[in-house]
Design a protein around this motif. Structure first.
Motif, PDB file in Angstrom:
ATOM      1  N   UNK A  95       3.874   7.201   7.489  1.00  0.00           N
ATOM      2  CA  UNK A  95       4.657   6.085   8.044  1.00  0.00           C
ATOM      3  C   UNK A  95       4.443   4.806   7.244  1.00  0.00           C
ATOM      4  N   UNK A  96       3.195   4.562   6.822  1.00  0.00           N
ATOM      5  CA  UNK A  96       2.916   3.381   6.007  1.00  0.00           C
ATOM      6  C   UNK A  96       3.625   3.455   4.666  1.00  0.00           C
ATOM      7  N   UNK A  97       3.612   4.662   4.066  1.00  0.00           N
ATOM      8  CA  UNK A  97       4.301   4.818   2.781  1.00  0.00           C
ATOM      9  C   UNK A  97       5.799   4.593   2.933  1.00  0.00           C
ATOM     10  N   UNK A  98       6.357   5.077   4.048  1.00  0.00           N
ATOM     11  CA  UNK A  98       7.795   4.897   4.269  1.00  0.00           C
ATOM     12  C   UNK A  98       8.140   3.416   4.439  1.00  0.00           C
ATOM     13  N   UNK A  99       7.286   2.703   5.203  1.00  0.00           N
ATOM     14  CA  UNK A  99       7.523   1.262   5.387  1.00  0.00           C
ATOM     15  C   UNK A  99       7.451   0.525   4.055  1.00  0.00           C
ATOM     16  N   UNK A 105      12.618  -1.270  -1.453  1.00  0.00           N
ATOM     17  CA  UNK A 105      14.063  -1.108  -1.639  1.00  0.00           C
ATOM     18  C   UNK A 105      14.814  -2.359  -1.206  1.00  0.00           C
ATOM     19  N   UNK A 106      14.381  -2.946  -0.068  1.00  0.00           N
ATOM     20  CA  UNK A 106      15.043  -4.168   0.406  1.00  0.00           C
ATOM     21  C   UNK A 106      14.826  -5.327  -0.551  1.00  0.00           C
TER      22      UNK A 106
END
Length: 443
Positions: A95-99, A105-106
């Motif tokens: 989850x941390x990696x995804x965030x 990306x943003x």
């Protein structure tokens, strides 16, 4: 007359108007006050001492430990719990990696586009630029002017060593370093002027702590001493600066008089020298309505660093939460003041009836009348009678002309509306000069 001598002559003529000290209103009854801040010492935290267990408590603890050890646990259940813990940790790491990936990306999507020439496409202005009439007509950022001023002063050092070294001390060092150096050098010269026959004031030991800390590290200080009549000499294996006065082979009385006169001139130049001034360039741009969407300001407009700006951006979420809280007028004014105090410069855009926008850069402490003068100098008909209107429709009166952009809250970027007075002759066609309209950028 050289540029250095002209600079000092101009500053000397202006100095007599500053003898009265700082200005003060005649109807003010306030007396200058000084405040001293005291720092209270915080109490040292002393952790409480842990009490030893009593014999009864120790016996109860041993009995509980024995019961736990006597119980047989299912190892399968333990292993299952361990696996569950590892799985939970793995899910949290993913989850941390995804965030982190989403944030990157943003940031890529919101990152300003940089052109091939290094310019940022989204910025309303590429920076803040200055002129220096004393050196040339170039238009450069402040950092580039610092380098160019330093090169110019060292080029002049051979012709005007004494006066130029004063300017090097002030322009090529930090304010704290130059102030300490000027105070020390002034003391050296004043001692010689007041006690011309005392030998102890004619020698400066280079290993002296004050000399090593305040004079030697300062650019231009050693050149100033050499120009004042000091020479480097070794005495008993120690390096000194020895004051000899003039080096010409003249009578001793004449040499002393000439030397004292030179010291007085250099002392006056050292104490009244100023930083070479830079004039803010307006960085004029003419924009079409589609280009006014670019309102992001470069870091040069801020008093604070880029890192501090980023930290403030991270606190915007807290500001949104605070906005829901009911605030008094005084609280809102304090917050607004903290916001505008971050800026050193203001970007002013003037919207004309024909659809074009005139853009210029101003210091936050420049007055409204200077904005009017800037607009008038860009008009095709400079004699036209016009008014500028604020974004909320305010029309300023003559008393507002002496107010600064800071006082009028025209910070950091503001769009003013150009309005021709009813009694004035209307312009036919465009309002701006033809050479300025050629500056209109392509979208």
């Amino acid at each position: 007359m050289s540029a250095i001598k002209k600079f000092f002559q101009k500053k000397k003529s202006e100095a007599k108007f500053k003898l009265a000290g700082p200005g003060r209103r005649l109807d003010s009854n306030e007396a200058p006050t000084t405040s001293k801040s005291t720092k209270a010492q915080s109490d040292v935290y002393v952790p409480p001492q842990r009490q030893e267990l009593t014999s009864e408590a120790r016996t109860a603890a041993d009995a509980a430990l024995a019961r736990v050890q006597s119980q047989k646990k299912d190892t399968t259940h333990f292993n299952t719990s361990l696996a569950a813990i590892r799985a939970q940790v793995q899910r949290e790491l993913e989850a941390e990696r995804k965030i982190k990936t989403d944030v990157e990306i943003s940031q890529e999507h919101t990152q300003p586009k940089i052109l091939e020439d290094g310019h940022n496409r989204n910025l309303a202005a590429q920076g803040v630029y200055f002129r220096c009439p004393m050196i040339g007509e170039d238009v450069l950022p402040r950092n580039e002017w610092k380098v160019k001023i330093k090169e110019f002063l060292y080029e002049q050092l051979a012709n005007e060593r004494g006066l130029t070294s004063c300017l090097i001390i002030l322009n090529c060092n930090t304010k704290e370093k130059s102030t300490a150096c000027i105070e020390t050098l002034s003391k050296y010269l004043q001692n010689i002027i007041q006690h011309p026959d005392d030998e102890k004031y004619r020698k400066i030991r280079q290993s002296n702590r004050i000399f090593c800390e305040k004079v030697q590290p300062c650019e231009g200080a050693l050149d100033f001493l050499l120009a004042a009549g000091f020479i480097e000499q070794t005495i008993d294996d120690e390096q000194f600066f020895i004051y000899t006065g003039t080096t010409d082979d003249v009578a001793s009385d004449d040499a002393t008089n000439n030397g004292i006169e030179t010291l007085n001139e250099l002392l006056d130049a050292l104490q009244h020298s100023e930083i070479i001034p830079l004039e803010l360039d307006r960085n004029i741009q003419v924009l079409s309505p589609a280009q006014t969407k670019k309102c992001e300001l470069p870091p040069d407009f801020y008093r604070i660093s880029v890192e501090e700006i980023k930290r403030e951006q991270q606190l915007r979420t807290e500001a949104m939460e605070n906005s829901s809280i009911l605030k008094t007028k005084a609280m809102r004014e304090r917050e607004e003041l903290r916001y505008i105090q971050r800026y050193k410069f203001a970007l002013i855009r003037i919207r004309f009836p024909d659809g074009f926008y005139l853009q210029g850069t101003f210091s936050v402490y420049e007055k409204l009348e200077q904005v009017y003068a800037f607009v008038q100098s860009c008009l095709k008909n400079e004699n036209i009678d016009f008014k500028l209107m604020s974004p909320i429709g305010t029309k300023w009166c003559d008393d507002d002309m002496n107010k600064t952009l800071f006082d009028l809250r025209l910070i950091p970027n503001t769009i003013l509306t150009f309005e021709v007075n009813e009694n004035a002759d209307n312009c036919v066609g465009n309002y701006l000069k033809e050479d300025l309209l050629m500056l209109t950028q392509q979208v």
